[in-house]
Design an enzyme around this catalytic site. Structure first.
Site, PDB file in Angstrom:
ATOM      1  N   GLU A  99      52.690  58.310 -50.135  1.00  0.00           N
ATOM      2  CA  GLU A  99      52.821  56.858 -49.944  1.00  0.00           C
ATOM      3  C   GLU A  99      51.505  56.205 -50.345  1.00  0.00           C
ATOM      4  OE1 GLU A  99      55.605  57.560 -45.958  1.00  0.00           O
ATOM      5  OE2 GLU A  99      53.582  56.738 -45.787  1.00  0.00           O
TER       6      GLU A  99
ATOM      7  N   ASP B 160      60.801  64.257 -40.319  1.00  0.00           N
ATOM      8  CA  ASP B 160      59.584  63.508 -40.634  1.00  0.00           C
ATOM      9  C   ASP B 160      58.336  64.365 -40.478  1.00  0.00           C
ATOM     10  OD1 ASP B 160      57.953  61.386 -41.268  1.00  0.00           O
ATOM     11  OD2 ASP B 160      58.608  60.093 -39.638  1.00  0.00           O
TER      12      ASP B 160
ATOM     13  N   GLU C 290      57.156  49.873 -43.587  1.00  0.00           N
ATOM     14  CA  GLU C 290      56.331  50.138 -42.418  1.00  0.00           C
ATOM     15  C   GLU C 290      54.868  49.744 -42.638  1.00  0.00           C
ATOM     16  OE1 GLU C 290      56.281  54.269 -41.452  1.00  0.00           O
ATOM     17  OE2 GLU C 290      55.767  54.907 -43.478  1.00  0.00           O
TER      18      GLU C 290
END
Length: 670
Positions: A184, A421, A476
């Site tokens: 990310e 996750d 997020e």
């Protein structure tokens, strides 16, 4: 008579010797040949393969060289496939077929047209090159007995002319090596020769020039580490892979995960008889052509099972980003039965098929230990009664340890799927974890999504129940940073989406412009307009779309919420309309007989003209959600309107700064 027999015998022997000599000469000629050419079906792409001191390849598009003399090789404990190759044979074939996508995130029917040559060498290995009309791929295959250690793979991508690269640079974490990442990162836009040998990024990586848009990634990743790309201070990138873990330790407190503290002197220990991942070089002449490229999916292995009818794509709610910050309710919100029943009521009202219970429904370190105040069985029962199904978040390390018990609990409860996750790696051990979890979930008819995850690499074709994954800087990040900008959002379809579906988690109902945005965990807002968030449900491909907004706000705007919740998450066909990487994108998608048009914009307001000839000459009823007249000041401003049109050839879309647009075209007789 004897004389005749002798003459016949001599003639027969001479003929045999001549045939043998011709065969030897042909064999010597084949072995002596150093250059081979392979063209795409349309003949627009040409690949030259050279077998000299190594295996080299070059790629040209419309006669212009794009990649020049790039190296492909493996270094193993059993030899060096690709180094000083001794060619035995080169066998070619043409394929003109098609693939039906089990869970169609872009299109249901996928043309599969390519030309291929398999080069077989001494020392029990081969390399296959495939050329499609939108890219090139190659892979190694070995036929050695027992196991083999892959010490290194040499994968060089030498660009002839390259202006810029969109480089998602890995930021090294404290107390971890450079291969630990959640995948990310924002895309750094720079010249390719400015990327240093100390810098690596994850793929897909886009290389842009005035002649061609090219991307590098991989497909069919199994029992092998994922490939990062390393800078060279030149117009080339080199593939690098994380070595196999030697020692690991548990790190983290709330969200524990395994971290590698030392690695083996090899990247993989694997079967000697196997195919290795495809190295993929995608090509497009225009930005918008990238939007149709599903080369990674085509190259992946087909699933073993043929019955995936139990997979039901759709929309899902999630409470984690907004922190269950509900209002206008008569109970204390949190990880409790009343909160999740409220989510079920919301999902039922707007026809949303799934509700996700994110981190907090159980002890993160023990999936069997349900959080006090939450009657999970009652929530599942209540959801089923209201035609809604429950999905559960899980911590990867905990799920791995409790896999058998957890799967039995999920099955007993009637859970629809799980979110796994905090893997944050893609070495061989971690890649194998993904396959193991997907197989276990399929055995229990569970869908699975992955967060803290590397890119898809065709995984969703091999495991159709692996319905989506993160591997993207998404919603997020609005909680704690300014990284999730409209500019970033307008890059995603041209880069990350080339590897497969992504879970961005859009749908924010608190929206801000460039001046008013603040990263506030207590009141999470998005950058860009309300319609920018809405358009993500059309533009971004994900068979499980996650609505991350606040249901209490959505209840106050029922017409908007109804429109949003009715957007499909799978598509029978896609038509790219317009786009420029990082600036804007417009795409049309069809579900059944209904077409949707979605558009996303960066921070520069603009008008975009698109061609709607795919609609034909039928009359349509059009439902439109667009940026409001004051969206430049109040990003929440939008308009919902309905129109009836007979024939539409062109459409001019006005996009505010950070704006968006969604239109639904419903046949008038429907």
């Amino acid at each position: 008579m004897a004389f005749i027999k002798i003459m016949f015998s001599c003639h027969h022997l001479l003929r045999r010797y001549l045939l043998l000599a011709l065969a030897v000469l042909a064999s010597v000629g084949a072995r002596a040949q150093k250059h081979y050419s392979l063209q795409s079906p349309s003949k627009s792409i040409n690949v030259t393969i050279e077998t000299g001191d190594s295996v080299y390849y070059s790629i040209a598009l419309n006669g212009t060289e794009i990649l020049s003399r790039s190296t492909a090789a493996l270094i193993t404990n059993r030899g060096k496939p690709g180094i000083k190759p001794q060619l035995i044979s080169a066998k070619s074939r043409e394929v003109r077929g098609g693939i039906i996508n089990q869970v169609p995130f872009k299109r249901r029917e996928i043309p599969d047209r390519f030309n291929e040559t398999v080069f077989r060498f001494k020392n029990e290995y081969s390399i296959t090159f495939r050329v499609y009309d939108d890219g090139v791929a190659y892979r190694f295959e070995t036929s050695m007995n027992d196991t083999v250690l892959i010490q290194k793979e040499i994968a060089h991508f030498n660009y002839k002319n390259a202006d810029t690269v969109f480089f998602a640079r890995i930021q090294k974490r404290d107390n971890q090596d450079r291969y630990h990442t959640s995948f990310e990162e924002p895309y750094l836009v720079t010249t390719i020769d400015a990327v240093q040998p100390t810098e690596i990024c994850f793929s897909p990586t886009l290389i842009n020039s005035s002649l061609v848009k090219s991307f590098i990634t991989e497909s069919d990743l199994n029992d092998y580490p994922g490939m990062f790309l390393q800078g060279t201070s030149a117009k080339s990138l080199h593939g690098v892979m994380a070595a196999y873990p030697d020692r690991e330790e548990v790190q983290g407190s709330e969200y524990k995960q395994w971290a590698v503290t030392s690695r083996k002197p090899y990247i993989a220990k694997t079967k000697g008889k196997r195919s290795f991942p495809w190295r993929v070089i995608g090509l497009a002449e225009s930005d918008k052509d990238l939007l149709m490229n599903d080369l990674v999916y085509r190259l992946a292995s087909a699933p073993v099972s043929t019955d995936w009818s139990w997979i039901k794509p759709g929309m899902c709610t999630d409470e984690w980003i907004i922190g269950s910050n509900l209002f206008n309710v008569g109970f204390k919100t949190g990880f409790n039965t009343a909160t999740y029943k409220y989510y079920v009521d919301f999902a039922k009202q707007f026809g949303i098929p799934y509700v996700m219970l994110d981190a907090g429904w159980s002890d993160n370190d023990d999936l069997l230990k349900i959080t006090p105040g939450l009657d999970l069985a009652e929530v599942v029962r209540y959801a089923k009664q209201n035609n809604v199904r429950i999905m559960l978040w899980t911590l990867a390390m905990t799920l791995d340890r409790q896999l058998g018990e957890a799967m039995r609990m999920f099955t007993t409860l009637g859970i629809a799927g799980i979110n796994v996750d905090f893997m944050d790696r893609d070495d061989q051990k971690t890649v194998n974890f993904y396959h193991r979890i997907a197989d276990a979930a399929a055995n229990h008819k569970l869908m699975v999504m992955f967060h803290g995850a590397f890119k898809n690499a065709g995984f969703e074709r091999t495991h159709p129940n692996a319905i989506t994954r993160e591997g993207i800087l998404g919603s997020e990040y609005n909680m704690w940073s300014e990284k999730a900008t409209p500019d970033h959002d307008a890059m995603i379809p041209f880069i990350r989406m080339l590897s497969g579906p992504l879970d961005y988690e859009p749908g924010f109902l608190v929206n801000a412009n460039k001046k008013t945005f603040r990263a506030l965990p207590e009141l999470v807002m998005s950058q860009g307009t309300r319609t920018h968030q809405l358009a993500m449900f059309v533009v971004y491909e994900s068979p499980l779309q996650v609505f991350a907004g606040n249901p209490s706000q959505a209840m106050l705007e029922p017409e908007y919420t109804k429109f949003m919740a009715s957007i499909p998450s799978t598509w029978d066909d896609t038509v790219p309309l317009a786009g420029k990487i990082g600036d804007y994108v417009a795409v049309a998608r069809r579900s059944g007989t209904i077409w949707y048009v979605g558009a996303l914009n960066d921070w520069t307001a603009r008008n975009v003209e698109v061609d709607l000839n795919f609609l034909g000459d039928k009359p349509y009823r059009i439902e439109i959600c667009s940026d409001g007249i004051n969206a430049d000041k109040a990003a929440v401003d939008y308009t919902l309107q309905s129109q009836n049109k007979k024939v539409i050839d062109k459409l001019i879309i006005h996009l505010a700064a950070g704006g968006g647009y969604v239109a639904r075209f419903i046949p008038a007789d429907q």
